[in-house]
Enzyme design. Structure first.
Site, PDB file in Angstrom:
ATOM      1  N   TRP A 123      23.412   9.108  -1.302  1.00  0.00           N
ATOM      2  CA  TRP A 123      24.366   8.058  -1.640  1.00  0.00           C
ATOM      3  C   TRP A 123      24.627   8.016  -3.132  1.00  0.00           C
ATOM      4  O   TRP A 123      25.786   7.849  -3.562  1.00  0.00           O
ATOM      5  CB  TRP A 123      23.871   6.697  -1.113  1.00  0.00           C
ATOM      6  CG  TRP A 123      23.817   6.701   0.377  1.00  0.00           C
ATOM      7  CD1 TRP A 123      22.696   6.779   1.159  1.00  0.00           C
ATOM      8  CD2 TRP A 123      24.931   6.691   1.286  1.00  0.00           C
ATOM      9  NE1 TRP A 123      23.052   6.819   2.484  1.00  0.00           N
ATOM     10  CE2 TRP A 123      24.408   6.765   2.599  1.00  0.00           C
ATOM     11  CE3 TRP A 123      26.316   6.628   1.119  1.00  0.00           C
ATOM     12  CZ2 TRP A 123      25.225   6.773   3.735  1.00  0.00           C
ATOM     13  CZ3 TRP A 123      27.129   6.634   2.238  1.00  0.00           C
ATOM     14  CH2 TRP A 123      26.579   6.704   3.535  1.00  0.00           C
TER      15      TRP A 123
ATOM     16  N   ASP B  37      23.518   0.248  -6.682  1.00  0.00           N
ATOM     17  CA  ASP B  37      23.666   0.121  -5.233  1.00  0.00           C
ATOM     18  C   ASP B  37      22.345  -0.442  -4.703  1.00  0.00           C
ATOM     19  O   ASP B  37      21.302   0.191  -4.821  1.00  0.00           O
ATOM     20  CB  ASP B  37      23.948   1.509  -4.639  1.00  0.00           C
ATOM     21  CG  ASP B  37      24.137   1.476  -3.117  1.00  0.00           C
ATOM     22  OD1 ASP B  37      23.850   0.438  -2.489  1.00  0.00           O
ATOM     23  OD2 ASP B  37      24.561   2.515  -2.568  1.00  0.00           O
TER      24      ASP B  37
ATOM     25  N   LYS C 250      22.035  -4.126   6.227  1.00  0.00           N
ATOM     26  CA  LYS C 250      20.606  -3.856   6.247  1.00  0.00           C
ATOM     27  C   LYS C 250      19.821  -5.173   6.134  1.00  0.00           C
ATOM     28  O   LYS C 250      19.102  -5.546   7.047  1.00  0.00           O
ATOM     29  CB  LYS C 250      20.244  -2.860   5.145  1.00  0.00           C
ATOM     30  CG  LYS C 250      20.904  -1.489   5.406  1.00  0.00           C
ATOM     31  CD  LYS C 250      20.985  -0.619   4.189  1.00  0.00           C
ATOM     32  CE  LYS C 250      21.977   0.515   4.342  1.00  0.00           C
ATOM     33  NZ  LYS C 250      21.620   1.548   5.301  1.00  0.00           N
TER      34      LYS C 250
END
Lengths: 361, 361
Positions: free
Chosen positions: B102, B172, B196
C-alpha cells in the site's frame, strides 16, 4: 412512532421487505457466521453477493453484453469529473443539455477538462421544462452528449431521448434508474447514485459501453479510470460492500416481490397519475411542471403562497407525511415517489392535500 | 451456525453491540419513523448523527482545533491521488517510506503528479520490518513525507514516528486508527479506510491540518479537493450516510462499552501478547515479524510448510476461526485482531494452534 411515508428526494424510502431482510441478516448472513458488513470482499460468500447484484441488474435492465456494470463510490459528483477524464479524448469537446442544477454541475466540472458546448437549456424557465434540442447545434465530433435524464429538483424527465447519431449519449439517471425499462443500447454511459431507487448512499452504479473504457487521460487518478474497475470486477480496492448487498436486496424485491420492472413502471405511472390528476383539478395546489416533461419520480407543487406552503409542510409532517419541503430553488413542496413508495403512501398524501385544501379555500 | 471468530484483514469483525444496535434500529431510528438508510442527509436527525460521529472522533483522538475531520469515499486508494493533488504544490516533491504494497501504491500514484523520493524501503526483506530512515535523505523542501503507519499485509508498525521537522507527515492509518492513542499534532494528514477499525467499507476518514486545505492543483476534480468537503462539512454531495452512522456506533461502543481508547490499547496489547508469546514459544509456528516493529493489529505467521499452512487454515475454518489465510505475498497465515476481536477469540485461536501443534510435531 409508526413508520412514516417518506417523500425525501434522496436518500429516500427503501422497501420494508429489504429493511426487514437486512435486519434479520445483520448478525449472520446465511450460514457464514458473519454480518455482510464484516465479510472480506475477497471471500466466496461476498463474491456471490456482488455477482448476484450485477447479474440481477443486467437481467432487469437487459444490459447488452458489450456493456460493463461498475460498482463505484463518490456519487454522481465524482462522475462529473470521471466522465470527461475518460471520454473527452477525441476532439476534446462535449455537448451538454442544461436541465437543472446537476446537469449544470456536470457541465461546469467537464469544462475544466475540455471544450463544453451548451446545446439547449431551460434555465430561463427555472428548469421547469425539457428544452428542444436544435439538431444543428449538435457537434458531430463531440466526444459525448450529456443529459440528466430525470431532474430531481425540478421534477422533469426527457420525454424522448435526443438523437445524436454516433456521438455517445451519457446520462445521469440517479433519480429514475430502475423506475422504468430503458434501452441501454442507446447510451454510451449511464450513471446513478444508488440513494434514490437502488439502495443506500455511498454506491454509484455505472453502465458503460466497453469500447469507451481504456482511454483515460494521463492526469487521471487510478481510481477515476473506468479501466481500473472494469479490469478488477469493481474490486480493485474494497468496494462499498454493504451498500452493494442492499442494492442486491432491492433488486430481489423489485423482481421477486413486485413483479419486475415492467410492473413497477405501471405502479409508478399509477402513483404519479394519482398525484398529478389531483394537482390538475385542485383550486389550491398546482404542479410546477406541465405536460409530457413531467417526472414520474419527483413531483414539485406549490400553493403560490409561501406561508401556506410552510403550513402545509408542517401539518403534513405531523400526519407522518415527511420530507415534502421543496428545493429552495423551486420553493413550495416536492413529493419524491420512488419505487419503494407504496401506492397507499401517495393516496395518503392526496387525501391529506384534499383535507388541507378544504380547510383553506 | 453460531457467529465465527473472523480474523479478516478488512472488511473485518464488528462489535456485536454495534450490529445488534443497527439491527434493532433498522426499521426505525429513534422516533424518526425511518431507517437511517432512508434519511435525507439534509435532515436534522441525520445532521445529529454525523455531528455526533465527528465529535466523538475528535474527543477520542484528541484532535486539535486546527484540524478538520472529513468523511469521504473511495478508500485509501483515492487518497493516494488526492494527497499529491492537494499537497504537492510547493516544491512539487514528496518523500516516501516503502513498507509494503500500500505504501508503494501511494508512492506510484503520487509519482504521476510530482517528483517522489524513496527515503527508505524494506522491500529487500519482503517488508518484514520497518526500515531506519537516514535523516540525510529527507528533503527539507518536500511537500510531505508519506508513511503507512501499520502495514496490514506484513504485520509491521512504525515503533516511532519519523522526525521530519516542518515537512508535513502524512500517514495511512487504515489498519490501526482507534487501536491506540495517537498524537494528531505530529501529523499533517491522517487517512483511514473505515473497514478495519471504524465501520463498514465505503467510508474514508481524513484528519487534515487546516492550513493544508485550499491549495489543490488546477487539474483536481472538485470531489478530490479537500476544500470542497471541508467547506461543506462533508456534505458537498450525499455522504455515505449509513456507513457514517455505523462508525458513530463503533465510537459509542469504544467509549461507552469498552472504556475508551486507552483501555482498548491495553486490551489490544494483551491480545497481541497472547498470540506473539505463543508464536515465540512454538516449535511449529513462527511469526514473520520480529521485535518492536510488530503490529498489534495484524499478526502473520507460518509453519514453513505450505501444505501444512493450508491444512491449518482449513481445520481452523472448520472450528469457526475464519479468514486466517495469509496474503499471497507473505504466504502462511495472518490473524487480524482489530478492536472488535474479543480476547476470547484470540484465546480460541491460540488454543487451536496448540492442539494443531500437538498433532503435528
Amino acid at each position: 412512532m409508526a413508520r412514516v411515508y417518506n417523500f425525501s428526494a434522496g436518500p429516500s424510502v427503501l422497501p420494508e421487505w429489504v429493511l426487514q431482510k437486512a435486519a434479520s441478516e445483520m448478525m449472520e448472513y446465511g450460514s457464514s457466521g458473519q454480518s455482510v458488513m464484516e465479510m472480506s470482499h475477497r471471500s466466496s460468500d461476498y463474491q456471490a453477493i456482488i455477482d448476484s447484484c450485477r447479474q440481477s441488474l443486467v437481467d432487469t435492465l437487459h444490459i447488452p453484453e458489450d456493456y460493463e456494470v461498475l460498482f463505484l463510490q463518490g456519487g454522481a459528483s465524482t462522475q462529473f469529473a470521471m466522465i470527461p477524464l475518460n471520454l473527452m479524448n477525441g476532439s476534446g469537446r462535449a455537448d451538454f443539455v442544461l436541465t437543472g442544477q446537476w446537469a449544470k454541475k456536470a457541465y461546469q466540472q467537464a469544462a475544466k477538462y475540455g471544450r463544453c458546448n451548451v446545446v439547449a437549456s431551460s434555465e430561463d424557465g427555472v428548469f421547469s421544462y425539457i428544452p428542444q434540442i436544435d439538431a444543428q447545434k449538435l457537434d458531430p465530433q463531440a466526444d459525448y452528449l450529456h443529459i440528466c435524464y430525470n431532474n430531481t429538483i425540478y421534477g422533469t424527465r426527457f420525454p424522448t431521448l435526443p438523437s445524436c447519431g454516433s456521438v455517445p449519449l451519457v446520462a445521469d439517471m440517479s433519480s429514475s434508474i430502475l423506475s422504468e425499462p430503458i434501452d441501454v443500447s442507446k447510451f454510451g454511459l449511464i450513471y446513478a447514485g444508488a440513494q434514490k431507487n437502488m439502495g443506500p448512499a455511498g454506491l454509484t452504479v455505472v453502465i458503460i459501453r466497453k469500447d469507451l473504457i481504456g482511454h483515460a487521460r494521463d492526469i487521471t487518478p487510478i481510481m477515476l479510470d473506468y479501466k481500473t474497475h472494469a479490469d478488477a470486477g469493481s474490486m480493485y480496492n474494497t468496494p462499498p460492500t454493504y451498500a452493494i448487498y442492499i442494492c442486491k436486496l432491492v433488486l430481489d424485491w423489485l423482481n421477486n416481490e413486485m413483479g419486475g420492472i415492467e410492473q413497477i413502471q405501471k405502479i409508478n405511472a399509477q402513483k404519479a397519475a394519482l398525484l398529478y390528476d389531483y394537482l390538475d383539478e385542485s383550486k389550491l395546489f398546482s404542479a410546477t411542471v406541465q405536460g409530457e416533461c413531467r417526472s414520474l419520480m419527483n413531483v414539485p407543487f406549490v400553493t403560490g403562497d409561501k406561508d401556506l406552503d410552510a403550513q402545509f409542510v408542517k401539518e403534513a409532517t405531523a400526519q407522518g407525511l415527511v420530507n415534502l419541503k421543496g428545493h429552495r430553488t423551486v420553493g413550495g413542496m416536492r413529493a419524491s415517489i420512488y419505487n419503494a413508495m407504496p401506492v397507499k403512501g401517495v393516496q395518503a398524501l392526496v387525501d391529506f392535500m384534499a383535507r388541507f385544501e378544504a380547510a383553506h379555500r
